[in-house]
Design an enzyme around this catalytic site. Structure first.
Site, short mmCIF file in Angstrom:
data_model
loop_
_atom_site.label_atom_id
_atom_site.label_comp_id
_atom_site.label_asym_id
_atom_site.label_seq_id
_atom_site.Cartn_x
_atom_site.Cartn_y
_atom_site.Cartn_z
N HIS A 53 42.57 60.55 33.90
CA HIS A 53 42.94 59.28 34.79
C HIS A 53 42.71 57.99 34.35
O HIS A 53 42.08 57.89 33.23
CB HIS A 53 42.10 59.61 36.08
CG HIS A 53 40.81 59.56 36.26
ND1 HIS A 53 39.91 60.34 35.69
CD2 HIS A 53 40.12 58.71 36.80
CE1 HIS A 53 38.60 60.09 35.73
NE2 HIS A 53 38.83 58.88 36.52
N HIS A 55 40.65 55.37 35.01
CA HIS A 55 39.49 54.68 35.11
C HIS A 55 39.15 54.08 33.61
O HIS A 55 38.94 54.92 32.80
CB HIS A 55 38.43 55.27 35.85
CG HIS A 55 38.56 55.14 37.32
ND1 HIS A 55 38.10 55.97 38.26
CD2 HIS A 55 39.39 54.27 38.03
CE1 HIS A 55 38.50 55.80 39.42
NE2 HIS A 55 39.07 55.04 39.44
N ASP A 57 36.10 54.04 32.29
CA ASP A 57 35.24 54.76 31.60
C ASP A 57 35.60 55.82 31.04
O ASP A 57 34.95 56.83 30.63
CB ASP A 57 33.88 54.98 32.67
CG ASP A 57 34.14 55.65 33.74
OD1 ASP A 57 35.25 55.78 34.52
OD2 ASP A 57 33.35 56.62 34.43
N HIS A 58 37.07 56.29 31.29
CA HIS A 58 37.62 57.48 30.73
C HIS A 58 38.64 57.02 29.53
O HIS A 58 38.98 57.82 28.95
CB HIS A 58 38.20 58.26 31.85
CG HIS A 58 37.31 58.88 32.68
ND1 HIS A 58 36.99 60.06 32.68
CD2 HIS A 58 36.44 58.31 33.58
CE1 HIS A 58 36.22 60.17 33.68
NE2 HIS A 58 35.71 59.18 34.33
N HIS A 116 40.29 61.62 43.78
CA HIS A 116 39.56 60.43 43.07
C HIS A 116 40.48 59.09 42.87
O HIS A 116 40.15 58.08 43.23
CB HIS A 116 39.01 60.97 41.97
CG HIS A 116 37.98 60.11 41.27
ND1 HIS A 116 37.26 59.44 41.59
CD2 HIS A 116 38.33 59.49 40.06
CE1 HIS A 116 36.40 58.53 40.54
NE2 HIS A 116 37.32 58.70 39.59
N ASP A 143 37.04 63.59 36.99
CA ASP A 143 36.26 63.06 38.05
C ASP A 143 36.63 63.85 39.38
O ASP A 143 36.46 63.14 40.32
CB ASP A 143 36.35 61.53 38.21
CG ASP A 143 35.41 60.98 37.25
OD1 ASP A 143 34.65 61.49 36.09
OD2 ASP A 143 35.51 59.57 37.17
N HIS A 181 30.77 63.62 34.09
CA HIS A 181 29.51 63.16 34.27
C HIS A 181 28.40 63.94 34.50
O HIS A 181 28.57 65.16 34.95
CB HIS A 181 29.71 62.07 35.58
CG HIS A 181 30.62 61.06 35.59
ND1 HIS A 181 30.26 59.81 35.00
CD2 HIS A 181 31.76 60.74 35.87
CE1 HIS A 181 31.01 59.09 34.88
NE2 HIS A 181 32.07 59.38 35.44
#
Ligand SMILES: [Zn+2]
Length: 253
Positions: A53, A55, A57-58, A116, A143, A181
């Protein structure tokens, strides 16, 4: 046979590397440095990237990795391409598409799991015991599903997330679950709060606290373990899922 190795990133992210002794794919490289350091230490070459996805942090490490390794494959959700968040995808995929990891020819199935985020997808490998690929079922779920938890609903509705989790719940129970995570201990504290009579949850919390005290990763989990201890998979209905998700959003252990 391929190995799956966790590369810690930021404070509690995992970038998963699927690799042999020479080449690797990575899932959700939110940072380039941990990947670059690990590749260099093993003398490995990056072949491709899988994204779940949009985001930061990905996907934050993609730009540096594609600069260092021109020509790598970058696979991610079609919705991400349409939204303009992933302009560098070399292959945009949607629910039930199949993706191939070169050079091994390993096939992963794409599962759309909105909730999410709306673009969220997971990658599922059936697994083969013939020694040529991923040896048993494996799920890279970003996530969407966490060990004893699930992602927050930033874009989707509770009904969408419940439907997505229900798809993952039906995968083979032995499926190894590689999420993005290390939230397991906090999630299990919430799980014991929601299901105080679930002895399996209490046992798992104690085991995961011990692992973390040794600085070890609590993953992968399995679908079977999640069906026994994950309060979101165990909610039983979209309405109860929504209630538990709202409770978790404000829960402090
Ligand atoms: Zn996310």
């Amino acid at each position: 046979m391929l190995s799956i190795t966790e590369l810690p990133a930021f404070t509690d992210n995992y970038i998963w590397a699927i690799h042999d002794t020479q080449q690797a794919w990575v899932v959700d490289p939110g940072q380039a440095e941990p990947v670059q350091r690990w590749l260099a230490s093993g003398g490995l070459k990056l072949r491709g990237i899988l994204l779940t996805h949009h985001h930061g942090d990905h996907i934050g490490g993609v730009a540096a990795l594609r600069t260092q390794f021109p020509g790598i494959e970058i696979i991610g959700p079609l919705a991400g391409r349409q939204a303009g968040t992933m302009p560098w995808l070399t292959q945009a995929v949607k629910d039930r598409d199949a993706v191939q990891l070169a050079p091994w020819g390993v096939t992963l199935q794409v599962l759309a799991t909105p909730g999410h985020t709306l673009d969220h997808i997971c990658y599922f490998a059936v697994g083969t015991a013939d020694g040529t690929g991923i040896d048993s079922p494996a799920l890279f779920c970003g996530d969407t599903l966490f060990a004893a938890g699930c992602g927050r609903l930033f874009e989707g509705s509770p009904e969408q997330m419940w439907t997505s989790l229900s798809v993952l719940a039906e995968l083979p129970s032995a499926t190894r679950m590689f999420c993005a995570h290390e939230y397991t201990v906090a999630n299990l504290r919430f799980a014991t709060h929601v299901e105080p009579a679930n002895t399996r949850t209490a046992e798992r919390l104690a085991a995961c606290i011990a692992l973390r005290a040794q600085g070890r990763c609590t993953l992968p989990s399995t679908i079977e373990t999640e069906l026994e201890t994950n309060p979101f998979l165990r909610a039983g209905s979209a309405a109860e899922f929504a209630r538990r998700r709202a409770l978790k959003d404000v829960f402090r252990a």
